[in-house]
Design a protein around this motif. Structure first.
Motif, short mmCIF file in Angstrom:
data_model
loop_
_atom_site.label_atom_id
_atom_site.label_comp_id
_atom_site.label_asym_id
_atom_site.label_seq_id
_atom_site.Cartn_x
_atom_site.Cartn_y
_atom_site.Cartn_z
N ALA A 24 -34.49 22.84 -3.33
CA ALA A 24 -33.18 22.93 -3.99
C ALA A 24 -33.26 22.49 -5.44
CB ALA A 24 -32.17 22.07 -3.25
N SER A 25 -32.44 23.10 -6.25
CA SER A 25 -32.25 22.61 -7.62
C SER A 25 -31.09 21.63 -7.60
CB SER A 25 -31.96 23.78 -8.57
OG SER A 25 -30.74 24.41 -8.20
N GLY A 26 -30.87 20.91 -8.72
CA GLY A 26 -29.74 19.99 -8.77
C GLY A 26 -30.19 18.55 -8.77
N SER A 27 -29.54 17.76 -9.61
CA SER A 27 -29.94 16.37 -9.81
C SER A 27 -29.34 15.43 -8.78
CB SER A 27 -29.53 15.91 -11.21
OG SER A 27 -28.12 16.05 -11.37
N ALA A 28 -28.38 15.88 -8.01
CA ALA A 28 -27.72 15.01 -7.04
C ALA A 28 -28.10 15.36 -5.61
CB ALA A 28 -26.20 15.09 -7.21
N PHE A 29 -29.31 15.86 -5.45
CA PHE A 29 -29.74 16.39 -4.15
C PHE A 29 -29.55 15.39 -3.02
CE2 PHE A 29 -32.10 18.95 -1.24
CZ PHE A 29 -32.89 18.07 -0.50
N SER A 30 -29.85 14.14 -3.27
CA SER A 30 -29.81 13.15 -2.19
C SER A 30 -28.41 13.01 -1.60
CB SER A 30 -30.32 11.80 -2.67
OG SER A 30 -29.48 11.28 -3.70
N SER A 31 -27.39 13.33 -2.36
CA SER A 31 -26.02 13.20 -1.88
C SER A 31 -25.51 14.46 -1.18
CB SER A 31 -25.07 12.87 -3.04
OG SER A 31 -24.95 13.98 -3.91
N TYR A 32 -26.28 15.54 -1.29
CA TYR A 32 -25.84 16.78 -0.66
C TYR A 32 -26.01 16.69 0.83
CZ TYR A 32 -26.55 18.84 -5.36
OH TYR A 32 -26.54 19.12 -6.71
N MET A 33 -25.05 17.20 1.56
CA MET A 33 -25.28 17.46 2.98
C MET A 33 -26.08 18.76 3.03
SD MET A 33 -24.98 16.66 6.15
CE MET A 33 -23.64 15.49 6.36
N MET A 34 -27.27 18.69 3.54
CA MET A 34 -28.13 19.86 3.67
C MET A 34 -28.15 20.32 5.11
SD MET A 34 -29.09 20.43 0.60
CE MET A 34 -30.26 21.74 0.98
N GLY A 35 -27.86 21.57 5.31
CA GLY A 35 -27.79 22.09 6.66
C GLY A 35 -28.71 23.26 6.89
N ALA A 92 -34.21 34.22 15.16
CA ALA A 92 -33.05 34.40 14.29
C ALA A 92 -33.50 34.36 12.84
CB ALA A 92 -32.01 33.31 14.53
N VAL A 93 -32.58 34.71 11.96
CA VAL A 93 -32.77 34.41 10.55
C VAL A 93 -32.21 33.01 10.31
CG1 VAL A 93 -32.21 35.03 8.18
CG2 VAL A 93 -32.60 36.83 9.89
N TYR A 94 -33.03 32.16 9.73
CA TYR A 94 -32.64 30.78 9.47
C TYR A 94 -32.26 30.62 8.00
CZ TYR A 94 -34.10 29.28 14.08
OH TYR A 94 -34.21 29.09 15.43
N TYR A 95 -31.12 29.96 7.79
CA TYR A 95 -30.59 29.76 6.45
C TYR A 95 -30.49 28.28 6.14
CZ TYR A 95 -29.07 34.63 6.79
OH TYR A 95 -29.03 35.99 6.94
N CYS A 96 -30.86 27.95 4.94
CA CYS A 96 -30.64 26.62 4.40
C CYS A 96 -29.33 26.65 3.60
CB CYS A 96 -31.82 26.28 3.50
SG CYS A 96 -31.64 24.81 2.50
N ALA A 97 -28.57 25.56 3.66
CA ALA A 97 -27.30 25.52 2.95
C ALA A 97 -27.06 24.12 2.39
CB ALA A 97 -26.16 25.91 3.87
N ALA A 98 -26.29 24.08 1.30
CA ALA A 98 -25.97 22.81 0.66
C ALA A 98 -24.46 22.64 0.55
CB ALA A 98 -26.60 22.74 -0.73
N ASP A 99 -23.99 21.49 0.98
CA ASP A 99 -22.59 21.10 0.80
C ASP A 99 -22.58 19.99 -0.24
OD1 ASP A 99 -20.01 19.74 3.04
OD2 ASP A 99 -20.04 20.12 0.89
N THR A 100 -22.15 20.33 -1.45
CA THR A 100 -22.23 19.38 -2.56
C THR A 100 -21.03 18.44 -2.63
OG1 THR A 100 -21.23 20.97 -4.06
CG2 THR A 100 -23.63 20.97 -3.92
N TYR A 102 -19.32 16.78 0.30
CA TYR A 102 -19.23 16.58 1.74
C TYR A 102 -17.85 16.09 2.16
CZ TYR A 102 -20.25 14.89 6.41
OH TYR A 102 -20.23 14.65 7.75
N ARG A 103 -17.28 16.81 3.11
CA ARG A 103 -15.93 16.49 3.58
C ARG A 103 -15.90 16.19 5.06
NH1 ARG A 103 -14.63 21.81 0.46
NH2 ARG A 103 -16.88 21.85 0.85
N GLY A 104 -17.07 16.06 5.67
CA GLY A 104 -17.09 15.56 7.04
C GLY A 104 -17.34 16.57 8.13
N SER A 105 -17.45 17.84 7.81
CA SER A 105 -17.66 18.84 8.86
C SER A 105 -19.01 19.51 8.67
CB SER A 105 -16.54 19.88 8.83
OG SER A 105 -15.29 19.28 9.07
N TYR A 106 -20.07 18.77 8.99
CA TYR A 106 -21.42 19.26 8.73
C TYR A 106 -21.76 20.48 9.56
CZ TYR A 106 -22.21 16.66 13.02
OH TYR A 106 -22.13 16.19 14.30
N TYR A 107 -21.06 20.70 10.65
CA TYR A 107 -21.38 21.78 11.59
C TYR A 107 -20.72 23.11 11.21
CZ TYR A 107 -16.89 19.98 13.01
OH TYR A 107 -15.60 19.53 12.99
N SER A 108 -19.82 23.08 10.23
CA SER A 108 -19.08 24.29 9.88
C SER A 108 -19.69 24.95 8.66
CB SER A 108 -17.62 23.96 9.58
OG SER A 108 -16.95 25.09 9.04
#
Length: 125
Positions: A24-35, A92-100, A102-108
């Motif tokens: 991932a790019s971005g300087s705040a990576f550690s705070s991202y919810m990564m799914g 399946a096709v597997y996708y990586c995603a970033a929630d920059t 985070y609002r509490g719904s990591y599964y959505s």
């Protein structure tokens, strides 16, 4: 803007292992919810695993619990999905995603702002 680049998919026999990577790019990576999500042919995209801050903060779908492990290297801005004891139904096709924001719904998947291009995982029986 966050860019996500996935790698590591492929063809494996049932019972085998694969490791997916997502850089991932971005300087705040550690705070991202990564799914990690996946989508099989004819099915809706489903949650697989997620992590925020460190590898100790991890969440899993019941279908992969005990077989898959999500980890992250914040120094490299990379999240991994270690997949063991693979089954044909993991295909399946597997996708990586970033929630920059985070609002509490990591599964959505609706909560995630950025997505990778996807990588195919095929498990043969």
């Amino acid at each position: 803007q966050v860019q996500l680049v996935e790698s590591g998919g492929g063809l494996v026999q049932a019972g085998g292992s694969l490791r997916l990577s997502c850089a991932a790019s971005g300087s705040a990576f550690s705070s991202y919810m990564m799914g990690w999500f996946r989508q099989a042919p004819g099915k809706e995209r489903e949650f697989v695993a997620a992590s925020r801050w460190s590898s100790l903060s991890a969440y899993y779908a019941d279908s992969v619990k005990g077989r898959f492990t999500i980890s992250r290297d914040n120094a490299k801005n990379t999240v991994y999905l270690h997949m063991n004891k693979l089954k044909p139904e993991d295909t399946a096709v597997y996708y990586c995603a970033a929630d920059t924001n985070y609002r509490g719904s990591y599964y959505s998947d609706l909560m995630y702002d950025y997505w990778g291009q996807g990588t195919q995982v095929t498990v043969s029986s």
